[in-house]
Design a protein around this motif. Structure first.
Motif, PDB file in Angstrom:
ATOM      1  N   ARG A  39       0.812  -1.229   0.000  1.00  0.00           N
ATOM      2  CA  ARG A  39       0.000   0.000   0.000  1.00  0.00           C
ATOM      3  C   ARG A  39       0.836   1.267   0.000  1.00  0.00           C
ATOM      4  O   ARG A  39       0.317   2.357  -0.150  1.00  0.00           O
ATOM      5  N   TYR A  40       2.140   1.124   0.224  1.00  0.00           N
ATOM      6  CA  TYR A  40       3.025   2.272   0.291  1.00  0.00           C
ATOM      7  C   TYR A  40       4.005   2.219  -0.873  1.00  0.00           C
ATOM      8  O   TYR A  40       4.747   1.249  -1.012  1.00  0.00           O
ATOM      9  N   SER A  41       4.011   3.251  -1.695  1.00  0.00           N
ATOM     10  CA  SER A  41       4.971   3.292  -2.800  1.00  0.00           C
ATOM     11  C   SER A  41       6.361   3.553  -2.230  1.00  0.00           C
ATOM     12  O   SER A  41       6.504   4.146  -1.152  1.00  0.00           O
ATOM     13  N   ASN A  42       7.377   3.124  -2.966  1.00  0.00           N
ATOM     14  CA  ASN A  42       8.742   3.374  -2.521  1.00  0.00           C
ATOM     15  C   ASN A  42       8.979   4.873  -2.380  1.00  0.00           C
ATOM     16  O   ASN A  42       9.617   5.321  -1.427  1.00  0.00           O
ATOM     17  N   GLN A  43       8.448   5.640  -3.320  1.00  0.00           N
ATOM     18  CA  GLN A  43       8.642   7.089  -3.281  1.00  0.00           C
ATOM     19  C   GLN A  43       8.024   7.693  -2.022  1.00  0.00           C
ATOM     20  O   GLN A  43       8.606   8.563  -1.379  1.00  0.00           O
ATOM     21  N   LYS A  44       6.832   7.233  -1.651  1.00  0.00           N
ATOM     22  CA  LYS A  44       6.161   7.746  -0.452  1.00  0.00           C
ATOM     23  C   LYS A  44       6.999   7.449   0.794  1.00  0.00           C
ATOM     24  O   LYS A  44       7.122   8.289   1.689  1.00  0.00           O
ATOM     25  N   LEU A  45       7.575   6.252   0.857  1.00  0.00           N
ATOM     26  CA  LEU A  45       8.409   5.888   2.001  1.00  0.00           C
ATOM     27  C   LEU A  45       9.683   6.730   2.044  1.00  0.00           C
ATOM     28  O   LEU A  45      10.129   7.138   3.115  1.00  0.00           O
ATOM     29  N   ILE A  46      10.262   6.999   0.881  1.00  0.00           N
ATOM     30  CA  ILE A  46      11.459   7.834   0.815  1.00  0.00           C
ATOM     31  C   ILE A  46      11.141   9.246   1.308  1.00  0.00           C
ATOM     32  O   ILE A  46      11.902   9.854   2.054  1.00  0.00           O
ATOM     33  N   GLU A  47       9.979   9.762   0.919  1.00  0.00           N
ATOM     34  CA  GLU A  47       9.588  11.126   1.303  1.00  0.00           C
ATOM     35  C   GLU A  47       9.381  11.282   2.806  1.00  0.00           C
ATOM     36  O   GLU A  47       9.598  12.349   3.357  1.00  0.00           O
ATOM     37  N   LYS A  48       8.986  10.223   3.493  1.00  0.00           N
ATOM     38  CA  LYS A  48       8.730  10.312   4.934  1.00  0.00           C
ATOM     39  C   LYS A  48      10.000  10.599   5.736  1.00  0.00           C
ATOM     40  O   LYS A  48       9.962  11.224   6.777  1.00  0.00           O
ATOM     41  N   GLN A  49      11.130  10.106   5.271  1.00  0.00           N
ATOM     42  CA  GLN A  49      12.431  10.346   5.898  1.00  0.00           C
ATOM     43  C   GLN A  49      12.458  10.002   7.388  1.00  0.00           C
ATOM     44  O   GLN A  49      12.938  10.777   8.217  1.00  0.00           O
ATOM     45  N   ASP A  50      11.928   8.845   7.749  1.00  0.00           N
ATOM     46  CA  ASP A  50      12.036   8.390   9.136  1.00  0.00           C
ATOM     47  C   ASP A  50      12.523   6.942   9.155  1.00  0.00           C
ATOM     48  O   ASP A  50      12.589   6.282   8.121  1.00  0.00           O
ATOM     49  N   GLU A  51      12.890   6.474  10.339  1.00  0.00           N
ATOM     50  CA  GLU A  51      13.509   5.154  10.470  1.00  0.00           C
ATOM     51  C   GLU A  51      12.565   4.023  10.068  1.00  0.00           C
ATOM     52  O   GLU A  51      12.955   3.085   9.384  1.00  0.00           O
ATOM     53  N   LEU A  52      11.320   4.102  10.505  1.00  0.00           N
ATOM     54  CA  LEU A  52      10.373   3.039  10.193  1.00  0.00           C
ATOM     55  C   LEU A  52      10.135   2.939   8.686  1.00  0.00           C
ATOM     56  O   LEU A  52      10.093   1.844   8.124  1.00  0.00           O
ATOM     57  N   SER A  53      10.016   4.072   8.028  1.00  0.00           N
ATOM     58  CA  SER A  53       9.822   4.069   6.573  1.00  0.00           C
ATOM     59  C   SER A  53      11.037   3.481   5.868  1.00  0.00           C
ATOM     60  O   SER A  53      10.897   2.766   4.868  1.00  0.00           O
ATOM     61  N   LEU A  54      12.228   3.753   6.391  1.00  0.00           N
ATOM     62  CA  LEU A  54      13.441   3.187   5.806  1.00  0.00           C
ATOM     63  C   LEU A  54      13.449   1.661   5.948  1.00  0.00           C
ATOM     64  O   LEU A  54      13.766   0.940   5.000  1.00  0.00           O
ATOM     65  N   ILE A  55      13.060   1.164   7.099  1.00  0.00           N
ATOM     66  CA  ILE A  55      12.981  -0.287   7.311  1.00  0.00           C
ATOM     67  C   ILE A  55      11.953  -0.899   6.356  1.00  0.00           C
ATOM     68  O   ILE A  55      12.193  -1.941   5.740  1.00  0.00           O
ATOM     69  N   MET A  56      10.800  -0.251   6.226  1.00  0.00           N
ATOM     70  CA  MET A  56       9.765  -0.749   5.323  1.00  0.00           C
ATOM     71  C   MET A  56      10.271  -0.755   3.877  1.00  0.00           C
ATOM     72  O   MET A  56      10.031  -1.710   3.132  1.00  0.00           O
ATOM     73  N   LEU A  57      10.979   0.288   3.491  1.00  0.00           N
ATOM     74  CA  LEU A  57      11.517   0.380   2.135  1.00  0.00           C
ATOM     75  C   LEU A  57      12.523  -0.732   1.875  1.00  0.00           C
ATOM     76  O   LEU A  57      12.471  -1.406   0.842  1.00  0.00           O
ATOM     77  N   ILE A  58      13.427  -0.946   2.801  1.00  0.00           N
ATOM     78  CA  ILE A  58      14.433  -1.997   2.634  1.00  0.00           C
ATOM     79  C   ILE A  58      13.757  -3.360   2.504  1.00  0.00           C
ATOM     80  O   ILE A  58      14.157  -4.193   1.701  1.00  0.00           O
ATOM     81  N   ASP A  59      12.696  -3.578   3.275  1.00  0.00           N
ATOM     82  CA  ASP A  59      11.975  -4.850   3.204  1.00  0.00           C
ATOM     83  C   ASP A  59      11.303  -5.047   1.845  1.00  0.00           C
ATOM     84  O   ASP A  59      11.122  -6.171   1.401  1.00  0.00           O
ATOM     85  N   LYS A  60      10.963  -3.972   1.169  1.00  0.00           N
ATOM     86  CA  LYS A  60      10.290  -4.064  -0.129  1.00  0.00           C
ATOM     87  C   LYS A  60      11.246  -4.291  -1.296  1.00  0.00           C
ATOM     88  O   LYS A  60      10.812  -4.611  -2.394  1.00  0.00           O
ATOM     89  N   LEU A  61      12.550  -4.127  -1.088  1.00  0.00           N
ATOM     90  CA  LEU A  61      13.516  -4.249  -2.180  1.00  0.00           C
ATOM     91  C   LEU A  61      13.518  -5.659  -2.754  1.00  0.00           C
ATOM     92  O   LEU A  61      13.655  -6.632  -2.019  1.00  0.00           O
ATOM     93  N   ARG A  62      13.360  -5.750  -4.059  1.00  0.00           N
ATOM     94  CA  ARG A  62      13.292  -7.065  -4.701  1.00  0.00           C
ATOM     95  C   ARG A  62      14.267  -7.222  -5.873  1.00  0.00           C
ATOM     96  O   ARG A  62      14.580  -8.317  -6.280  1.00  0.00           O
TER      97      ARG A  62
END
Length: 118
Positions: free
Chosen positions: A66-89
């Motif tokens: 439900r969260y685009s990579n761009q949206k997670l990057i824009e948040k600039q917080d630790e939890l979003s970074l963890i979520m982004l790393i988990d989405k890397l494929r």
């Protein structure tokens, strides 16, 4: 969880301490909708025999799709970074990490390291 309880108990008067709440969260990175039970006991083997010894709680499922990579990057917080790393494929996903401001990566790395070591 145990570390959080232990840290919150420091300085508390004896016999008056109560544990802080814990909200169990599952970050789901699958492509399909979550269909499994959200109750921990229902997902535990032998829960019918050992029910008294298995915690009974429901967890929150956060679908990462439900969260685009761009949206997670824009948040600039630790939890979003963890979520982004988990989405890397794939390599293209890894390339998006270059869009994260370096200050955010450095601060996040320091905070995450501190959390892991405490």
């Amino acid at each position: 969880m145990q570390r959080s309880w232990k840290n919150s108990r420091k300085g508390a008067p004896p016999l008056r301490y109560s544990s802080p709440p814990v909200f169990p969260i599952v970050f789901y990175d699958g492509n399909r909708n979550w269909t499994a039970a959200r109750n921990f006991q229902e997902r535990t083997t032998l829960s019918d025999l050992l029910k008294s010894y298995i915690p009974d709680f429901e967890y929150i499922v956060v679908p990462l799709s439900r969260y685009s990579n761009q949206k997670l990057i824009e948040k600039q917080d630790e939890l979003s970074l963890i979520m982004l790393i988990d989405k890397l494929r794939n390599a293209a996903d890894f390339h998006q990490l270059t869009e994260i401001p370096k200050n955010t990566l450095i601060i996040s790395a320091i905070i995450l390291r501190t959390l892991c070591l405490s």
